[in-house]
Scaffold this motif. Structure first.
Motif, short mmCIF file in Angstrom:
data_model
loop_
_atom_site.label_atom_id
_atom_site.label_comp_id
_atom_site.label_asym_id
_atom_site.label_seq_id
_atom_site.Cartn_x
_atom_site.Cartn_y
_atom_site.Cartn_z
N ALA A 31 -11.63 -55.96 -46.96
CA ALA A 31 -11.70 -55.09 -45.79
C ALA A 31 -12.95 -55.38 -44.98
O ALA A 31 -12.91 -55.41 -43.73
CB ALA A 31 -11.67 -53.62 -46.22
N PHE A 32 -14.07 -55.61 -45.64
CA PHE A 32 -15.30 -55.95 -44.91
C PHE A 32 -15.18 -57.31 -44.23
O PHE A 32 -15.63 -57.49 -43.09
CB PHE A 32 -16.51 -55.93 -45.86
N ALA A 35 -23.78 -58.72 -46.66
CA ALA A 35 -23.36 -58.83 -45.27
C ALA A 35 -23.20 -60.30 -44.88
O ALA A 35 -22.20 -60.68 -44.24
CB ALA A 35 -24.37 -58.15 -44.35
N ARG A 36 -24.15 -61.10 -45.26
CA ARG A 36 -24.06 -62.52 -44.92
C ARG A 36 -22.88 -63.19 -45.62
O ARG A 36 -22.11 -63.94 -45.01
CB ARG A 36 -25.36 -63.24 -45.30
N SER A 37 -22.70 -62.90 -46.91
CA SER A 37 -21.64 -63.56 -47.66
C SER A 37 -20.25 -63.14 -47.20
O SER A 37 -19.28 -63.87 -47.37
CB SER A 37 -21.80 -63.27 -49.16
N HIS A 38 -20.15 -61.95 -46.56
CA HIS A 38 -18.85 -61.46 -46.10
C HIS A 38 -18.57 -61.81 -44.64
O HIS A 38 -17.59 -61.33 -44.06
CB HIS A 38 -18.78 -59.95 -46.28
N GLY A 39 -19.42 -62.64 -44.03
CA GLY A 39 -19.10 -63.17 -42.71
C GLY A 39 -19.70 -62.44 -41.53
O GLY A 39 -19.36 -62.77 -40.38
N PHE A 40 -20.58 -61.48 -41.77
CA PHE A 40 -21.24 -60.82 -40.64
C PHE A 40 -22.33 -61.72 -40.08
O PHE A 40 -22.90 -62.56 -40.78
CB PHE A 40 -21.79 -59.47 -41.07
N GLY A 41 -22.64 -61.52 -38.80
CA GLY A 41 -23.54 -62.45 -38.12
C GLY A 41 -25.00 -62.14 -38.23
O GLY A 41 -25.84 -62.95 -37.83
N GLY A 42 -25.37 -60.95 -38.74
CA GLY A 42 -26.76 -60.59 -38.85
C GLY A 42 -26.88 -59.17 -39.38
O GLY A 42 -25.88 -58.49 -39.65
#
Length: 397
Positions: A87-88, A155-162
């Protein structure tokens, strides 16, 4: 498009090397669209996709928790043990459409934690009208930077940009900066040098966890706007200290969600609210500055960036009213959002109105008919009550 506004649509390279396609950001808001168990929902995915399609360079999701016991509200996201990774990842993908970036704001409500689902704990024990909390132990404080770093790494490992570290609006790291909340007599209290220690330690651990090429920002109050709270002179010392860190962006805001205090965003003024402070902060750091609060017209946004006071304009309620505003402004249109006016709103009523408007956007059912303020507040409170029960079952104390 005039010279003053053209700079809004020029790229910005952050110190880490990541490039934002323009200078317009969707500032962090508590959208209250989580599922009550800490996970994203399809409606939330669509909301951030809409802002990305609407032309912003970056959107920031407000108050993403790393610890379920210090949440701001039961609609927050929780990125920690037992979260729904798929979901994240879907949220990160949808919110990164059209060349936009999607960042998570790393939150810990501390003394402002929502009592039905949390245990309010702050820098010091307080017993004030509307606010009671116990003090964090020194050991608990020393563990906090690693907690923020774990959330940032996920956050980084799940594809967020920052990520953006939340040190404003009266939440935990803001509480440590504020002499109103922080009455400690150890290395985390007293002078502003000590009161900023936890923030600097958190930035260092987050950077170590995510590496050099991943954007790390901070949201910082220009002042608490409360008697006895953090004042501008001390904040300028914090800005100067932040210049020695690996931050990519400092987001300047102000005000505190102290019980009974008026939010700066509820002001009837023309804004932007904190631009004079940004001008004072600008010579103290090479880190790009973002300003959130009170931008309501293209002209004022363009002037702030072209004049060099700031590098990024943060919009929140303006983008709730018009999610395509960045695209509209990029065409050179002088059109500006029409902000609703509320006569004698109840406490929390305006926040509830905008929150329910966000829900309309997320579900694709906004209309030209304004929401009724009383009905919005009732719906908002009922939804919080429903999600409170869900949170309590998922995260028993």
């Amino acid at each position: 498009m005039g010279a003053d506004t053209a700079r809004l649509f020029q790229p910005l390279e952050l110190p880490c090397g990541v490039v934002l396609k323009n200078r317009i950001a969707k500032s962090a808001m508590s959208d209250s669209l989580g599922d009550g168990r800490g996970n994203p929902t399809p409606a939330q995915n669509r909301l951030y996709e809409r802002w990305a399609e609407g032309g912003v360079a970056v959107s920031i999701i407000g108050e993403v928790q790393g610890n379920p016991h210090f949440a701001e509200k039961p609609g927050n996201l929780l990125l920690g043990a037992g979260h729904d990774q798929a979901a994240f990842e879907e949220l990160g993908r949808r919110g990164s459409a059209n060349g936009a970036h999607l960042w998570l704001q790393l939150g810990h409500a501390g003394a402002m934690a929502y009592p039905p689902i949390s245990t309010p704990r702050g820098p010091s024990g307080l017993d004030l009208p509307g606010l009671t909390c116990a003090a964090l132990t020194r050991h608990e404080i020393l563990d906090l930077p690693a907690e923020f770093a774990r959330t940032a790494s996920l956050a980084r490992s799940h594809g967020f940009g920052g990520v953006q570290i939340h040190a404003a609006h009266g939440f935990l790291l803001s509480q440590f900066l504020s002499p109103l909340f922080n009455r400690r007599d150890d290395e985390f209290g007293g002078s502003i040098k000590n009161r900023m220690r936890l923030l600097l330690d958190t930035i260092a651990e987050v950077r170590a966890a995510v590496g050099p090429g991943f954007p790390v920002a901070v949201k910082l109050n220009s002042s608490d706007q409360l008697q006895g709270g953090l004042e501008q002179a001390d904040v300028l010392k914090v800005v100067a200290a932040l210049d020695g860190t690996s931050l990519d962006l400092i987001d300047i805001s102000g005000g505190t969600y102290f019980p009974g205090a008026k939010s700066a965003s509820d002001s009837a003024g023309g804004g932007p609210y904190f631009l004079d402070f940004a001008r004072r902060a600008r010579p103290l750091t090479k880190i790009p500055l973002m300003l959130t609060g009170g931008f309501k017209t293209l002209e004022r946004a363009g002037e702030a960036v072209s004049g060099g006071a700031i590098d990024v304009v943060g919009l929140a309620r303006a983008l709730v009213l018009e999610p395509d505003l960045a695209n509209t402004w990029q065409t050179g249109s002088p059109h500006n959002p029409q902000f609703p006016k509320f006569a004698s709103p109840p406490e929390g009523g305006i926040t509830a109105w905008y929150s329910m408007r966000l829900t309309q956007l997320a579900e694709g059912r906004e209309t030209a008919v304004p929401l009724d303020l009383a009905a919005a507040l009732e719906s908002y409170q009922a939804r919080d009550a429903e999600r409170t029960h869900l949170w309590q079952r998922r995260f028993p104390r």
